[in-house]
Scaffold this motif. Structure first.
Motif, PDB file in Angstrom:
ATOM      1  N   ILE A 174      38.726 -92.885 -35.610  1.00 29.23           N
ATOM      2  CA  ILE A 174      40.169 -92.950 -35.861  1.00 29.23           C
ATOM      3  C   ILE A 174      40.619 -91.568 -36.315  1.00 29.23           C
ATOM      4  O   ILE A 174      40.391 -91.166 -37.456  1.00 29.23           O
ATOM      5  N   SER A 175      41.216 -90.825 -35.392  1.00 25.40           N
ATOM      6  CA  SER A 175      41.660 -89.453 -35.656  1.00 25.40           C
ATOM      7  C   SER A 175      43.031 -89.245 -35.041  1.00 25.40           C
ATOM      8  O   SER A 175      43.392 -89.915 -34.068  1.00 25.40           O
ATOM      9  N   THR A 176      43.782 -88.289 -35.575  1.00 26.17           N
ATOM     10  CA  THR A 176      45.126 -88.038 -35.055  1.00 26.17           C
ATOM     11  C   THR A 176      45.515 -86.579 -35.223  1.00 26.17           C
ATOM     12  O   THR A 176      45.048 -85.900 -36.145  1.00 26.17           O
ATOM     13  N   LYS A 177      46.351 -86.100 -34.320  1.00 28.05           N
ATOM     14  CA  LYS A 177      46.884 -84.746 -34.437  1.00 28.05           C
ATOM     15  C   LYS A 177      48.069 -84.751 -35.401  1.00 28.05           C
ATOM     16  O   LYS A 177      48.976 -85.566 -35.288  1.00 28.05           O
ATOM     17  N   VAL A 178      48.017 -83.833 -36.338  1.00 25.58           N
ATOM     18  CA  VAL A 178      49.114 -83.648 -37.287  1.00 25.58           C
ATOM     19  C   VAL A 178      49.926 -82.408 -36.924  1.00 25.58           C
ATOM     20  O   VAL A 178      51.147 -82.374 -37.067  1.00 25.58           O
ATOM     21  N   LEU A 179      49.228 -81.400 -36.413  1.00 24.97           N
ATOM     22  CA  LEU A 179      49.886 -80.152 -36.018  1.00 24.97           C
ATOM     23  C   LEU A 179      49.147 -79.574 -34.822  1.00 24.97           C
ATOM     24  O   LEU A 179      47.920 -79.490 -34.822  1.00 24.97           O
ATOM     25  N   GLY A 180      49.903 -79.187 -33.788  1.00 22.15           N
ATOM     26  CA  GLY A 180      49.298 -78.552 -32.628  1.00 22.15           C
ATOM     27  C   GLY A 180      48.751 -79.553 -31.628  1.00 22.15           C
ATOM     28  O   GLY A 180      48.890 -80.762 -31.767  1.00 22.15           O
ATOM     29  N   ARG A 181      48.100 -79.015 -30.606  1.00 20.71           N
ATOM     30  CA  ARG A 181      47.524 -79.850 -29.560  1.00 20.71           C
ATOM     31  C   ARG A 181      46.012 -79.925 -29.750  1.00 20.71           C
ATOM     32  O   ARG A 181      45.442 -79.260 -30.621  1.00 20.71           O
ATOM     33  N   LEU A 182      45.359 -80.726 -28.916  1.00 21.61           N
ATOM     34  CA  LEU A 182      43.918 -80.887 -29.033  1.00 21.61           C
ATOM     35  C   LEU A 182      43.207 -79.538 -28.948  1.00 21.61           C
ATOM     36  O   LEU A 182      43.475 -78.735 -28.064  1.00 21.61           O
TER      37      LEU A 182
END
Length: 253
Positions: free
Chosen positions: A76-84
């Protein structure tokens, strides 16, 4: 000698989960992840191909249980800032999502072999990409209606539905204060002039009979926004170390 050049900087901030339990609403607070008890019925009714979806909590050590074919193990991970591959990613430790599937007659959702059976015997723990024996497992078990022709469209729908469940917690995770993270790590993609060039080759399935793989989704190890390697024609794709580390490849085979 030329100086090394930093191409990308990735910061991964982890938030440890000490307990997973059912609740009246989905939440992450004080190390406790709660699963809305109504989500079983919600996701069962989301597609007409589903007979039943059951979200179970597997506590550490409780591995002597029968499971259907393992389709994926998902952080369970998510982007907070920027792209992958760059910017800031928030991730949960202490918990993984396990996706399994069969139809209502017990036919397993597998291609060349099934991993159904006793969980303890079918999953190797403490490896990269698998839970440790101290982790909670959120078991997302999908039962299809009988008589369906199982193909790539249906298996992709299963993965998308599980991804929608995980997105609930990604959206919560985005809002957590990074200063309260359990750990924080920085990773850099660098060019080092004059040094050896190293390439790691990873082969993924691309026959397209039943399973697919996604590249560069919107979220780490996600589905939405991703590109199918089958639809891309199975051409070679180059990923940077940070892109791979950040979940730019979701291998669904």
């Amino acid at each position: 000698m030329k100086k090394e050049k930093i191409m990308r900087r990735l910061v991964i901030k982890s938030f440890h989960i000490d307990k997973v339990e059912y609740g009246e609403k989905s939440s992450i607070k004080n190390g406790v992840l709660k699963i809305d008890k109504k989500l079983d019925d919600y996701f069962t009714s989301s597609e007409d191909i589903f007979e039943k979806i059951k979200i179970n909590i597997i506590e550490p050590g409780n591995y002597d249980i029968e499971i259907n074919n393992i389709m994926d193990i998902i952080p369970i991970s998510t982007k907070v800032l920027g792209r992958l591959g760059e910017g800031i990613t928030h991730t949960l430790t202490g918990v993984y999502v396990l996706l399994t599937g069969a139809d209502s007659e017990g036919i397993q959702l597998s291609n060349f072999g099934s991993s159904n059976g006793i969980l303890r015997e079918k999953l190797i723990f403490n490896r990269a990409g698998t839970p440790s024996r101290n982790d909670y497992i959120i078991h997302f078990d999908v039962i299809l209606k009988s008589g369906l022709h199982i193909d790539r469209r249906i298996t992709t729908a299963i993965h998308k539905t599980c991804d929608e469940f995980i997105q609930i917690y990604r959206n919560i995770l985005k809002q957590l204060d990074g200063r309260t993270a359990t750990e924080s790590h920085e990773f850099f993609d660098k060019i080092r002039p004059g040094k050896k060039k190293i390439v790691i080759v990873k082969q993924v399935g691309g026959q397209g009979a039943m399973h697919d793989n996604q590249l560069f989704p919107d979220e780490p190890s996600g589905i939405k926004g991703g590109w199918s390697n089958i639809d891309l024609g199975n051409v070679p794709i180059i990923l940077s170390p940070n892109e791979y580390r950040d979940g730019a490849l979701k291998a669904m085979t």
